[in-house]
Write a protein that holds these residues in place. Structure first.
Motif, short mmCIF file in Angstrom:
data_model
loop_
_atom_site.label_atom_id
_atom_site.label_comp_id
_atom_site.label_asym_id
_atom_site.label_seq_id
_atom_site.Cartn_x
_atom_site.Cartn_y
_atom_site.Cartn_z
N VAL A 96 0.89 -1.17 0.00
CA VAL A 96 0.00 0.00 0.00
C VAL A 96 0.93 1.22 0.00
O VAL A 96 1.62 1.46 0.98
N ALA A 111 -5.65 2.62 -1.91
CA ALA A 111 -6.32 1.62 -1.06
C ALA A 111 -7.02 2.36 0.08
O ALA A 111 -6.43 3.24 0.70
N HIS A 116 -14.73 1.01 4.06
CA HIS A 116 -14.97 -0.38 3.66
C HIS A 116 -14.51 -1.35 4.74
O HIS A 116 -13.79 -0.98 5.67
N LEU A 131 -1.56 -4.02 8.90
CA LEU A 131 -0.76 -3.06 8.12
C LEU A 131 0.48 -2.75 8.94
O LEU A 131 0.37 -2.38 10.12
N ASP A 142 -3.16 9.26 7.79
CA ASP A 142 -3.82 8.61 8.93
C ASP A 142 -4.83 7.58 8.43
O ASP A 142 -5.29 7.63 7.29
N THR A 143 -5.19 6.65 9.32
CA THR A 143 -6.22 5.65 9.00
C THR A 143 -7.32 5.74 10.06
O THR A 143 -7.04 5.75 11.25
N TRP A 264 -6.67 -5.10 12.60
CA TRP A 264 -8.08 -4.81 12.88
C TRP A 264 -8.96 -5.99 12.50
O TRP A 264 -8.57 -6.86 11.73
N ALA A 273 -8.72 5.27 4.57
CA ALA A 273 -7.41 5.95 4.52
C ALA A 273 -7.69 7.43 4.29
O ALA A 273 -8.33 7.80 3.29
N ARG A 282 4.56 7.44 1.32
CA ARG A 282 3.96 6.56 2.34
C ARG A 282 4.00 5.15 1.81
O ARG A 282 3.60 4.89 0.67
N ARG A 286 0.50 -4.85 3.75
CA ARG A 286 -0.77 -5.36 4.27
C ARG A 286 -0.90 -6.86 4.06
O ARG A 286 -0.62 -7.36 2.97
C1 SIN Z 1 -6.49 -0.25 3.38
O1 SIN Z 1 -7.65 0.07 3.14
O2 SIN Z 1 -6.17 -1.41 3.59
C2 SIN Z 1 -5.40 0.82 3.46
C3 SIN Z 1 -5.60 1.73 4.61
C4 SIN Z 1 -4.51 2.77 4.68
O3 SIN Z 1 -3.68 2.87 3.77
O4 SIN Z 1 -4.49 3.53 5.65
#
Ligand code: SIN
Length: 295
Positions: A96, A111, A116, A131, A142-143, A264, A273, A282, A286
């Motif tokens: 990612v 991604a 989702h 991740l 950030d996520t 998670w 994301a 970045r 994953r």
């Molecule tokens: C993902 O949806 O798996 C990626 C999330 C991210 O890059 O923070």
């Protein structure tokens, strides 16, 4: 649950599990994932994952193989349909990243651009995803995670009744062309890839197979329609559910630190994301673990 041989002989690590202050998440301190985890330590991590839905392991200096080995303790790993973003030598790892090398993207940079649950378009969506941070931008990237048990529990009783027994279609291709039009990361799919991501149908409210808790299970990225409703009703119900499922009180925002590994539970949370400015780099690795058929 452990998919690996029984591992009882390794010394225990001094694990400290600290719940975060928000509606989900816990920080796991004192655990070195480069060392094999004995069964007792594994059991504690497994329990914490079920209780808190998102675990943050700080300062992990691990190889992709060690990430794969840890992920496999929870089940079989899933290989993403976009094979071009697999890590060389490790097809189980999806890169990612927004980085380009020699003009070519090295990973899937968009991604998580919509809320989702990973691989909800498969008959067996992901149990969980991990991740591991490789390279982080000084700002952004950030996520966000949203607690879908809380989202379900807070629904008005009439809406809960209306959702009872309802099923929805999830389609990998739902937003593919929209993403493709605005990003360099979405190659045209072959007939074989399209066959691999045939839409799946799942309950709108699923029951977690390990805890028995109910959770909303529709998402703006992949869920296209609720079966048995006219198109306009299905659309407006989905839009209502999408809005209700990401209310601020259900959210945890993860601000990445070097060495973070975040694990998670896709049966309990959705994620997003937040985005990284184009001029910053970045990269994360994953892995995704196959789950059950939702019921
Ligand atoms: C993902 O949806 O798996 C990626 C999330 C991210 O890059 O923070």
């Amino acid at each position: 649950m452990s998919a690996n041989p029984i591992l009882t002989d390794y010394p225990s690590q001094s694990i400290d599990i600290r719940p975060l202050s928000g509606p989900l998440g816990a920080e796991v301190l004192g655990l070195d994932l480069s060392r094999p985890l004995n069964d007792e330590d594994f059991r504690r991590i497994h329990r914490a994952h079920l209780d808190h839905h998102v675990l943050v392991f700080r300062d992990q200096r691990i190889t992709p193989q060690q990430q794969i080995d840890f992920s496999r303790r929870f089940g079989q790993l899933q290989i993403h349909v976009l094979r071009n973003f697999q890590l060389a030598g490790h097809p189980e790892v999806l890169v990612v990243s927004n980085i380009k090398e020699n003009g070519q993207p090295i990973g899937l940079g968009d991604a998580g651009a919509f809320w989702h649950s990973d691989l909800s378009y498969k008959d067996r969506p992901s149990l969980g995803s991990l991740l591991h941070a490789q390279e982080l931008p000084p700002q952004g990237g950030d996520t966000l995670f949203s607690n879908q048990h809380a989202a379900y529990e807070d629904l008005p009783a009439a809406l809960k009744r209306a959702l009872d027994g309802k099923r929805a279609e999830h389609n990998y291709l739902a937003k593919y062309e929209e993403l493709r039009a605005r990003s360099p990361w979405r190659p045209p799919l072959t007939a074989k890839q399209i066959e691999e991501v045939k839409p799946a149908v799942h309950p709108v409210v699923r029951t977690h197979p390990e805890t028995g808790r109910k959770a909303l299970f529709v998402n703006e990225h992949f869920t296209t329609r609720i079966l048995g409703l006219p198109e306009d009703e299905s659309r407006s119900l989905l839009d209502e559910l999408f809005a209700l499922s990401v209310r601020p009180e259900y959210l945890y925002t993860h601000y990445w630190q070097p060495g973070d590994m975040v694990f998670w539970d896709n049966r309990s949370v959705m994620h997003l994301a937040a985005g990284t400015p184009d001029f910053l780099r970045r990269k994360l690795y994953r892995t995704t673990i196959e789950g059950d058929i939702p019921s």
